[in-house]
Design an enzyme around this catalytic site. Structure first.
Site, PDB file in Angstrom:
ATOM      1  N   TYR A 100     -14.284  95.714  73.778  1.00  0.00           N
ATOM      2  CA  TYR A 100     -14.226  96.808  73.204  1.00  0.00           C
ATOM      3  C   TYR A 100     -15.619  97.807  72.288  1.00  0.00           C
ATOM      4  CZ  TYR A 100     -12.046 100.350  70.006  1.00  0.00           C
ATOM      5  OH  TYR A 100     -12.409 101.222  69.012  1.00  0.00           O
ATOM      6  N   GLU A 185     -14.949 105.945  72.525  1.00  0.00           N
ATOM      7  CA  GLU A 185     -14.545 105.109  72.505  1.00  0.00           C
ATOM      8  C   GLU A 185     -14.768 104.281  73.664  1.00  0.00           C
ATOM      9  OE1 GLU A 185     -10.576 102.997  70.604  1.00  0.00           O
ATOM     10  OE2 GLU A 185     -10.473 103.392  72.567  1.00  0.00           O
TER      11      GLU A 185
END
Lengths: 368, 288
Positions: A100, A185
């Site tokens: 992530y 993101e």
């Protein structure tokens, strides 16, 4: 403003962040054409919502026919409250590991913050705090190479992957800054065939900075009424209840909704007419509320810059043009309140002095 | 005592010749604020309300002592105006402007930190030291001297609550607007620290709203550092997740910044949380 996955990935490409091979399709034929250049592929619904996989919005396919079938299934489908208008057809990656990586704002540090985790792929709020690497970035320095190396090391990357990660992080930060993003993101950032690739994108641009990014695609999340209000400079959000609300100022509007709920009522909207709204703007706001067909309208004005007589005049203006079919409860206090209250009295409307009394009355009327 | 500003604070108004600038300059002068000059590019030599206008902040500070500056500048130009004031050595910069891009706000605040300047806002109503000095846009009549310190993220809601206090014959020392944006200069902790030190302030009112974590951070701070009674009111109890309620900061995202979380944190720190705005004076009477 949130961008769709494929838009975010177009921007990633521009910023030299590797993305899977593929293309966007609005028809089954277009999906077939993109799939023709790929072997195993994935067809992903383009909607402004996460967890698309669990909702059936992502399909793995092999070959043109399967890709077309998947696209035909997904296009036009209602998914998590959004209509699927495009699908992204991409090569299926041989994923070895998922990470992530995101950059967003940290309000308490007043700085951009990097979030990274070796627990990629999953929903980020499910990642335990101790598995999350956080690093506040100096606004003056931005992301320097050492930071990339440090975070890569903490993520357990080695060899060439460290270099790749550092490059991605520096480019992602450049994108965050140059495009006035609130969030960039990559979830997951994957290792596939020995390389780091951005398998998904989530990008949110600061609405207040859109004026300097005219080249970005416009994604409209607002309903029609919300768009209309926005053009008038009003802040408007639709809710599910039956008491329409107008107040001046975001905080007091929120508090008005809260009080309505406290007394057992349900607000049908949030409408902040702002400070110092003119007669015309206030009248337009009232028209928007009337169009939503509420049971009661509650107007809560604490006049500072906003003048109470202006609010009363707006009501009179609208009342001349159309019959107002629902009861209107008005609370007026502050600048020029006497003139405003006197004017309303001529039209048979009694204005309340306190928010509490007005809210109680509105709830009572809605229940009749 | 008041915090940050008082009757001696010498104020510069940036954008003083504009609609908002000239209107609010008059209001502030009426309140008693010591405005010494204004700026407006290309308009040096003019006057507004009898105060001289300069082209730049640096030429204003050459001719006057300036302790604080207030910006009535449109959002696209607010960053530059704030940086100009900070660079010219102004120690308190109040940014009223709404819709300032958040990256601009971060750059303003980073530069202010480097130069030792306090930034209030963006998107703030300003600050009022009751009976002494107002640097901002609140209506004058509700701010009367007393012993309550007020710190808030929201404008009209603060007027509402300060109005309730006034009705209950409770005055204020200083009322500080932090601003409704996600990134703002001054935060609750800065202001709570000052109120705790201020001898005249006997109790503190915190007005918050959903979104962000500043109320939770404040609660953590209050536990170990604030001995004075604190009463809070929070707006946004009924707000749905993911919908921005006017203020850029007022949004519940991924379950963070919720009303319940904030009430829990504040209550655990000994703060009395009012359910409705007009309960604030009652709660204050109990703790004073």
């Amino acid at each position: 403003m949130k961008l769709l996955e494929y838009m975010g990935k177009e921007l990633f490409k521009k910023y030299n962040i590797p993305v899977p091979q593929g293309g966007i399709a609005a028809t089954t034929d277009e999906a077939g054409n993109v799939a023709a250049d790929l072997n195993e592929a994935v067809v992903k619904s383009q909607i402004l919502s996460g967890k698309r996989g669990k909702a059936g919005g992502i399909k793995f396919v092999s070959g043109v026919d399967e890709a077309k079938n998947a696209a035909s299934d997904l296009l036009g489908k209602d998914l998590k409250g959004f209509k699927v208008e495009t699908v992204l057809v991409e090569e299926k990656l041989a994923i070895e590991k998922e990470f992530y990586l995101a950059i967003t704002l940290d309000g308490s540090k007043r700085k951009p913050i990097i979030l990274a985790s070796a627990e990629g792929g999953m929903d980020i709020e499910d990642v335990p705090e101790d598995k999350m690497i956080r690093y506040a970035v100096s606004v003056n320095l931005g992301v320097q190479p050492y930071l990339g190396k440090d975070i890569a090391d903490k993520l357990g990357l080695s060899g060439d992957l460290v270099k790749q990660f550092t490059k991605i992080l520096i480019n992602l930060y450049r994108m965050f800054e140059e495009l006035d993003a609130e969030l960039v993101e990559i979830n997951p950032l994957v290792i596939a065939s020995g390389n780091l690739i951005a398998a998904d994108s989530k990008v949110t641009i600061d609405d207040d900075a859109l004026y300097r990014h005219k080249d970005l695609p416009l994604v409209e999340e607002r309903t029609e009424a919300e768009q209309k209000a926005h053009k008038l400079g009003l802040s408007y959000v639709e809710l599910d209840g039956d008491i329409a609300i107008m107040a001046n100022g975001a905080g007091i509007t929120m508090a008005t909704l809260d009080i309505i709920q406290h007394y057992g009522g349900q607000p049908s909207n949030f409408l902040d007419a702002g400070g110092g709204a003119s007669v015309e703007a206030t009248a337009k706001a009232l028209e928007i509320l009337l169009a939503t067909d509420p049971k009661v309208i509650l107007i809560n004005i604490f006049g500072g810059i906003t003048r109470c007589d202006d609010v009363a005049n707006a009501f009179v203006t609208v009342n001349k043009d159309q019959e107002i079919p629902v009861p209107v409860v008005i609370r007026l206090v502050g600048t020029n309140e006497d003139q405003g209250i006197a004017l309303l009295k001529e039209y048979g409307i009694e204005a309340y002095r306190t928010m509490d009394d007005a809210a109680k009355k509105a709830v009572q009327l809605a229940k009749q | 005592m008041t915090i940050y500003i008082d009757e001696n604070t010498k104020v510069l108004v940036q954008g003083m010749t504009g609609n908002q600038g000239s209107f609010h300059a008059k209001q502030m002068l009426d309140y008693g604020t010591n405005i010494v000059a204004g700026t407006s590019p290309g308009k040096e030599g003019q006057t507004v309300e009898g105060k001289p206008i300069y082209n730049t902040v640096s030429s204003a500070v050459k001719n006057h002592q300036i302790d604080a500056s207030i910006l009535y500048i449109p959002a696209p130009f607010a960053k530059d105006a704030a940086l100009e004031a900070i660079d010219a050595g102004v120690k308190l910069v109040v940014c009223i402007t709404e819709h300032v891009p958040v990256q601009d706000a971060m750059k303003i605040i980073a530069f202010a930190k480097e130069k030792g300047t306090t930034v209030v806002g963006p998107n703030t109503f300003g600050l009022v030291s009751s009976g002494k000095c107002k640097i901002g846009i609140p209506p004058n009549q509700f701010f009367i001297p007393g012993n309550i310190g007020v710190v808030s993220r929201s404008g009209t809601l603060s007027y509402e609550i300060v109005g309730n206090l006034t009705d209950a014959k409770m005055g204020t020392t200083t009322v500080v607007g932090l601003g409704g944006d996600r990134v703002v200069g001054l935060n609750y902790i800065d202001v709570l620290t000052r109120f705790e030190e201020d001898k005249e302030t006997k109790a503190i009112v915190m007005i918050g709203e959903i979104g962000g974590s500043s109320e939770e951070d404040a609660a953590e701070f209050i536990k170990g550092n604030v001995s004075k009674p604190v009463v809070a009111y929070l707006a946004g109890k009924s707000a749905p997740i993911g919908k921005r309620m006017g203020h850029a900061g007022a949004i519940i995202e991924k379950g963070k910044g919720t009303f319940e979380g904030k009430v829990e944190a504040l209550t655990a720190a000994g703060v009395k949380v009012a359910e409705l705005p007009f309960q604030v004076p009652e709660l204050l009477k109990k703790v004073l």
